[in-house]
Write a protein that holds these residues in place. Structure first.
Motif, mmCIF file in Angstrom:
data_model
loop_
_atom_site.group_PDB
_atom_site.id
_atom_site.type_symbol
_atom_site.label_atom_id
_atom_site.label_comp_id
_atom_site.label_asym_id
_atom_site.label_seq_id
_atom_site.Cartn_x
_atom_site.Cartn_y
_atom_site.Cartn_z
ATOM 1 N N THR A 1 -54.075 -0.887 66.268
ATOM 2 C CA THR A 1 -55.191 -0.216 66.116
ATOM 3 C C THR A 1 -55.999 -0.690 65.569
ATOM 4 O O THR A 1 -55.638 -1.813 64.556
ATOM 5 C CB THR A 1 -54.444 1.238 65.845
ATOM 6 O OG1 THR A 1 -54.761 0.915 64.226
ATOM 7 C CG2 THR A 1 -53.791 1.330 66.843
ATOM 8 N N LYS A 3 -57.864 0.990 63.405
ATOM 9 C CA LYS A 3 -57.745 1.805 61.789
ATOM 10 C C LYS A 3 -58.184 0.971 61.081
ATOM 11 O O LYS A 3 -58.632 1.120 59.788
ATOM 12 C CB LYS A 3 -56.748 2.967 61.849
ATOM 13 C CG LYS A 3 -56.602 3.592 60.859
ATOM 14 C CD LYS A 3 -56.461 5.190 60.826
ATOM 15 C CE LYS A 3 -56.734 6.025 60.123
ATOM 16 N NZ LYS A 3 -56.228 7.135 59.838
ATOM 17 N N GLU A 7 -61.026 1.712 58.441
ATOM 18 C CA GLU A 7 -60.743 1.134 56.188
ATOM 19 C C GLU A 7 -61.401 0.821 55.306
ATOM 20 O O GLU A 7 -61.546 0.324 54.730
ATOM 21 C CB GLU A 7 -59.261 2.108 56.239
ATOM 22 C CG GLU A 7 -58.795 3.332 57.164
ATOM 23 C CD GLU A 7 -57.378 3.426 57.432
ATOM 24 O OE1 GLU A 7 -56.249 2.354 56.089
ATOM 25 O OE2 GLU A 7 -56.763 4.602 57.192
ATOM 26 N N ASP A 24 -60.649 -0.927 72.931
ATOM 27 C CA ASP A 24 -60.091 0.184 71.834
ATOM 28 C C ASP A 24 -59.917 1.592 73.074
ATOM 29 O O ASP A 24 -60.432 1.786 73.743
ATOM 30 C CB ASP A 24 -61.048 1.273 71.297
ATOM 31 C CG ASP A 24 -61.440 0.094 69.916
ATOM 32 O OD1 ASP A 24 -60.193 -0.511 68.754
ATOM 33 O OD2 ASP A 24 -63.243 -0.020 70.000
ATOM 34 N N PHE A 28 -59.565 7.012 70.022
ATOM 35 C CA PHE A 28 -60.616 5.799 69.113
ATOM 36 C C PHE A 28 -61.775 6.352 68.543
ATOM 37 O O PHE A 28 -62.158 6.637 67.203
ATOM 38 C CB PHE A 28 -60.106 4.415 69.102
ATOM 39 C CG PHE A 28 -60.685 4.173 67.438
ATOM 40 C CD1 PHE A 28 -59.046 3.732 66.681
ATOM 41 C CD2 PHE A 28 -61.502 2.763 67.599
ATOM 42 C CE1 PHE A 28 -59.463 3.065 65.438
ATOM 43 C CE2 PHE A 28 -61.561 2.450 65.935
ATOM 44 C CZ PHE A 28 -60.533 2.249 65.169
ATOM 45 N N GLU A 31 -61.830 8.651 65.914
ATOM 46 C CA GLU A 31 -61.043 7.867 64.498
ATOM 47 C C GLU A 31 -63.189 7.649 64.254
ATOM 48 O O GLU A 31 -62.873 7.810 62.466
ATOM 49 C CB GLU A 31 -60.299 6.655 64.556
ATOM 50 C CG GLU A 31 -59.353 7.285 64.793
ATOM 51 C CD GLU A 31 -58.373 8.061 63.563
ATOM 52 O OE1 GLU A 31 -58.551 7.815 62.357
ATOM 53 O OE2 GLU A 31 -57.305 8.428 64.181
#
Length: 187
Positions: A1, A3, A7, A24, A28, A31
């Motif tokens: 993913t 993520k 981050e 994606d 997503f 997110e």
């Protein structure tokens, strides 16, 4: 993913504007909305500039999870079409930066090879009509470049997972925004 990359970027940068790509999963988007960095289907004003965007890529192989029709991609930009804040009397936007994963057709940024342009004709038409300051795009990994459609700077920095990125600077002088610097870079 995506993520971990999301981050890491959010830790490194105070202000980010983002859309999701064709690889994606469509959910997503939650997110990047939770991180408050999404400009999909919205208009965000920051430091005198307006940002709007659309994610995903046009239907092509059918093998990536976020392939969309050109109409769906353009529908995310309806907020620009319908906003009176920022546009001149002709509906043109000197201060608009579009972040659209799918590139406009017939630019260096959508070249899969010298004879195949895989960009969106509808995205190109939108750019020609609205005359944004800049368009940041991706999707076509072979199309890493900087190009122009009339006065609009179009940038495809290339895939982040290959360390590719771009830097763009803009300034306003006498009420007119211009791109003063656009560079492709690699980590």
């Amino acid at each position: 993913t995506g993520k971990p990359a999301l981050e890491a970027l959010c830790r490194k940068h105070e202000t980010i504007f983002s859309v999701i790509g064709n690889c994606d999963e469509p959910d997503f988007i939650d997110e990047i909305e939770d991180a408050d960095i999404s400009v999909e289907d919205t208009l965000v004003f920051h430091d005198g500039l307006a940002f709007a965007g659309s994610g995903g890529g046009t239907k092509f192989t059918g093998t990536t999870p976020n392939e969309r029709t050109e109409e769906d991609i353009i529908s995310d930009l309806a907020i620009v079409e319908n906003s009176k804040e920022g546009a001149d009397e002709n509906g043109r936007w000197n201060n608009l930066v579009l972040i659209i994963h799918n590139p406009p057709k017939d630019t260096k940024c959508d070249e899969v090879n010298p004879t195949l342009h895989a960009g969106s004709a509808m995205v190109r038409k939108f750019i020609e009509e609205k005359a944004p300051l800049a368009v940041i795009t991706g999707h076509i990994h072979e199309g890493v470049s900087i190009d122009k459609i009339n006065n609009t700077v179009v940038i495809n920095p290339g895939p982040l997972h290959d360390g590719c990125y771009a830097v763009m600077e803009a300034e306003q002088k006498d009420g007119v925004w211009t791109v003063t610097k656009a560079e492709l870079r690699k980590v």
